[in-house]
Design a protein around this motif. Structure first.
Motif, mmCIF file in Angstrom:
data_model
loop_
_atom_site.group_PDB
_atom_site.id
_atom_site.type_symbol
_atom_site.label_atom_id
_atom_site.label_comp_id
_atom_site.label_asym_id
_atom_site.label_seq_id
_atom_site.Cartn_x
_atom_site.Cartn_y
_atom_site.Cartn_z
ATOM 1 N N GLU A 175 19.365 -1.152 25.612
ATOM 2 C CA GLU A 175 18.002 -1.675 25.648
ATOM 3 C C GLU A 175 17.335 -1.338 24.310
ATOM 4 N N PRO A 176 16.799 -2.304 23.585
ATOM 5 C CA PRO A 176 16.098 -1.979 22.338
ATOM 6 C C PRO A 176 14.956 -0.988 22.548
ATOM 7 N N VAL A 177 14.247 -1.126 23.659
ATOM 8 C CA VAL A 177 13.286 -0.127 24.120
ATOM 9 C C VAL A 177 13.682 0.199 25.550
ATOM 10 N N GLN A 178 13.952 1.469 25.830
ATOM 11 C CA GLN A 178 14.391 1.842 27.170
ATOM 12 C C GLN A 178 13.219 1.740 28.135
ATOM 13 N N GLY A 179 13.380 0.910 29.162
ATOM 14 C CA GLY A 179 12.288 0.636 30.081
ATOM 15 C C GLY A 179 12.065 1.723 31.106
ATOM 16 N N VAL A 180 12.938 1.783 32.106
ATOM 17 C CA VAL A 180 12.832 2.809 33.138
ATOM 18 C C VAL A 180 12.890 4.201 32.515
ATOM 19 N N GLY A 181 13.587 4.321 31.387
ATOM 20 C CA GLY A 181 13.694 5.607 30.701
ATOM 21 C C GLY A 181 12.397 6.126 30.119
ATOM 22 N N GLY A 182 11.317 5.344 30.198
ATOM 23 C CA GLY A 182 10.014 5.837 29.740
ATOM 24 C C GLY A 182 9.525 5.223 28.452
ATOM 25 N N PHE A 183 9.957 3.964 28.164
ATOM 26 C CA PHE A 183 9.536 3.262 26.947
ATOM 27 C C PHE A 183 9.839 4.080 25.702
ATOM 28 N N THR A 184 11.052 4.613 25.658
ATOM 29 C CA THR A 184 11.532 5.311 24.473
ATOM 30 C C THR A 184 12.312 4.334 23.603
ATOM 31 N N MET A 185 12.394 4.633 22.308
ATOM 32 C CA MET A 185 13.105 3.730 21.405
ATOM 33 C C MET A 185 13.612 4.511 20.204
ATOM 34 N N PRO A 186 14.685 4.028 19.574
ATOM 35 C CA PRO A 186 15.176 4.655 18.352
ATOM 36 C C PRO A 186 14.399 4.155 17.145
ATOM 37 N N PRO A 187 14.625 4.727 15.980
ATOM 38 C CA PRO A 187 14.056 4.145 14.765
ATOM 39 C C PRO A 187 14.601 2.739 14.545
ATOM 40 N N ASP A 188 13.791 1.863 13.976
ATOM 41 C CA ASP A 188 14.277 0.525 13.623
ATOM 42 C C ASP A 188 15.506 0.655 12.734
ATOM 43 N N GLY A 189 16.520 -0.123 13.043
ATOM 44 C CA GLY A 189 17.725 -0.118 12.232
ATOM 45 C C GLY A 189 18.887 0.626 12.851
ATOM 46 N N LEU A 190 18.639 1.389 13.923
ATOM 47 C CA LEU A 190 19.754 2.140 14.522
ATOM 48 C C LEU A 190 20.861 1.204 14.990
ATOM 49 N N TYR A 191 20.494 0.148 15.711
ATOM 50 C CA TYR A 191 21.540 -0.726 16.249
ATOM 51 C C TYR A 191 22.186 -1.577 15.169
ATOM 52 N N ALA A 192 21.489 -1.783 14.066
ATOM 53 C CA ALA A 192 22.130 -2.434 12.918
ATOM 54 C C ALA A 192 23.222 -1.533 12.364
ATOM 55 N N ALA A 193 22.927 -0.224 12.265
ATOM 56 C CA ALA A 193 23.934 0.728 11.789
ATOM 57 C C ALA A 193 25.085 0.847 12.782
ATOM 58 N N PHE A 194 24.770 0.856 14.073
ATOM 59 C CA PHE A 194 25.815 0.872 15.093
ATOM 60 C C PHE A 194 26.697 -0.365 14.976
ATOM 61 N N ARG A 195 26.053 -1.518 14.705
ATOM 62 C CA ARG A 195 26.794 -2.781 14.689
ATOM 63 C C ARG A 195 27.893 -2.771 13.631
ATOM 64 N N GLU A 196 27.645 -2.146 12.486
ATOM 65 C CA GLU A 196 28.678 -2.067 11.450
ATOM 66 C C GLU A 196 29.909 -1.342 11.966
ATOM 67 N N VAL A 197 29.688 -0.271 12.719
ATOM 68 C CA VAL A 197 30.797 0.491 13.290
ATOM 69 C C VAL A 197 31.491 -0.326 14.372
ATOM 70 N N LEU A 198 30.705 -0.940 15.235
ATOM 71 C CA LEU A 198 31.280 -1.733 16.328
ATOM 72 C C LEU A 198 32.117 -2.890 15.792
ATOM 73 N N ALA A 199 31.592 -3.580 14.783
ATOM 74 C CA ALA A 199 32.294 -4.745 14.234
ATOM 75 C C ALA A 199 33.650 -4.358 13.662
ATOM 76 N N ALA A 200 33.734 -3.177 13.077
ATOM 77 C CA ALA A 200 35.014 -2.725 12.513
ATOM 78 C C ALA A 200 36.067 -2.530 13.587
ATOM 79 N N HIS A 201 35.613 -2.328 14.838
ATOM 80 C CA HIS A 201 36.532 -2.133 15.957
ATOM 81 C C HIS A 201 36.628 -3.372 16.851
ATOM 82 N N GLY A 202 35.900 -4.435 16.512
ATOM 83 C CA GLY A 202 35.906 -5.628 17.351
ATOM 84 C C GLY A 202 35.102 -5.483 18.626
ATOM 85 N N ILE A 203 34.244 -4.473 18.702
ATOM 86 C CA ILE A 203 33.482 -4.190 19.926
ATOM 87 C C ILE A 203 32.231 -5.073 19.970
#
Length: 427
Positions: A207-235
């Motif tokens: 979830e880009p912003v966690q809903g039930v979790g209390g409207f928490t969120m990471p810094p902008d760009g976290l999932y972009a950084a994750f995506r580079e790692v995921l793409a290298a593994h085909g995930i």
């Protein structure tokens, strides 16, 4: 106890939670207000769990539902359905996913369940990455990837789930780091986790912003950084937009766009607000992923003519009236007002949010310990004052959740902030 409450308890499950010591029966609504069976009016800052997205009794939606119901209510996906095709075309264009295909469901839970089916079939793996403190629905598979213990009633699951850091910015082992260091630490954790897995992981669902979790969120760009790692593994990357979609965050139409350097997700799920109270959910995926199933499948109720007519009318209203922009402007004002109301209160740890998606986290004064009793007390005090809000957070549910319809006015934001401020001070 009211007669209706007694009847509810006699025939419905004990785990079907009700808010308030004296539960409210909502009989009708208009705009940003609802009325109970005793005739009392409330300012609605929760919208049926972020579902009444534009307004209660929005004329365009009620008219579309009525007119479609007068023609045909149901046909199933075995027949051509013009409203379903038209809404799918619009969502596919808005999604940002190239060569997108759309499958409609009746809920966000079912949408996430479908996304998991697609990802695991496409990748031929039952390993899923999910975020700590996450929530993705009530089905057996969705519970199996939910990282919030308060909403996961069983440890059994058809999936092997691995939980990743990053969804909660201000708690946990990396909370003391700056944003860049926080992202780097979470990426290092992800790499370490993948280095210890056998076989290929199917997907990350987040979830880009966690809903039930209390409207928490990471810094902008976290999932972009994750995506580079995921793409290298085909995930694959699944963005759960059930609560963040349709402009609620104000800054973006979809929550994933705060991490847009990664490009669009492979799959995106949606629900809640698009139907403005009607049962609409769905999955958007690039064609290669959506079409990977090699067995027959239909939906009896997903994409029904009536719910699709409601979705079309609601989406048109939202876009034509720039409710995303209103969420940004009025939501920004509401956040400032709430922070001013909460200033100096020892039991308010943090007021956070984006657009009209705001969380107020409560703790025991002088500590970092969650205080669910205080959250319950504020919920009751707000209701007594004429304001309906929600709760969330970790398993202690000590975060007040505010998510009014996106058409909220400045005057209503000021009124709601003042009411909640008085409730907070009463505790």
């Amino acid at each position: 106890m009211s007669a209706l409450h007694s009847r509810h308890r006699a025939v419905l499950p004990d785990w079907l939670a009700l808010y308030y010591e004296r539960p409210v029966e909502i009989t009708h609504g208009e705009g940003r207000h609802v009325w109970d069976a005793e005739g009392r009016r409330y300012l609605d800052f929760f919208g049926g769990i972020l579902t009444t997205m534009t307004a209660h009794a929005l004329p365009e939606v009620t008219k579309a539902v009525s007119e479609q119901a007068g023609r045909v209510i149901h046909s199933s996906t075995l027949y051509l359905n013009r409203p379903m095709v038209e809404l799918a075309e619009r969502i596919a264009r808005l999604s940002g996913i190239p060569d997108a295909r759309v499958f409609f469901t009746t809920s966000g839970t079912e949408a996430n369940d479908t996304a998991l089916l697609l990802a695991t079939a496409y990748r031929r793996s039952n390993q899923i990455l999910a975020m700590r403190n996450s929530y993705h629905g009530r089905s057996f598979s969705a519970v199996g990837i939910t990282g919030n213990g308060g909403w996961s009633p069983t440890s059994l699951s058809p999936l092997q789930t691995l939980y990743v850091h990053g969804g909660v910015r201000t708690r946990g082992p990396y909370a003391h780091l700056g944003d860049g260091e926080f992202i780097a630490a979470c990426v290092a954790d992800l790499k370490d986790l993948l280095g210890q897995t056998r076989g290929g992981v199917a997907a990350l669902i987040a979830e880009p912003v966690q809903g039930v979790g209390g409207f928490t969120m990471p810094p902008d760009g976290l999932y972009a950084a994750f995506r580079e790692v995921l793409a290298a593994h085909g995930i694959l990357w699944i963005s759960d937009e059930v609560q963040t979609g349709w402009g609620r965050t104000g800054d973006h139409f979809w929550g994933w766009q705060a991490h847009a350097a990664a490009g669009p997700p492979d799959l995106m799920t949606f629900a809640k607000g698009i139907g403005n109270g009607m049962s609409v959910g769905g999955v958007v995926a690039r064609a290669e992923v959506m079409n990977c199933l090699d067995a027959n499948s239909i939906s009896t109720f997903g994409g029904s003519p009536v719910t699709m007519a409601a979705g079309l009318a609601n989406l048109s209203h939202l876009l034509e009236h720039d409710l995303q922009g209103n969420a940004r402007r009025v939501g920004g004002l509401l956040l400032e007002l709430l922070r001013a109301e909460a200033a100096g209160l020892p039991h308010v740890r943090e007021v956070r949010g984006r657009g009209l998606m705001i969380g107020v986290e409560l703790v025991r004064p002088g500590s970092e310990e969650a205080d669910p009793d205080a959250a319950n007390a504020v919920l009751e005090a707000a209701r007594a004052a004429g304001l309906l809000i929600g709760k969330g957070g970790g398993h202690d549910t000590s975060v007040l959740r505010l998510a009014p319809p996106l058409s909220l006015t400045v005057a209503e934001a000021e009124e709601g902030a003042a009411l909640l401020g008085r409730a907070l001070r009463a505790v």
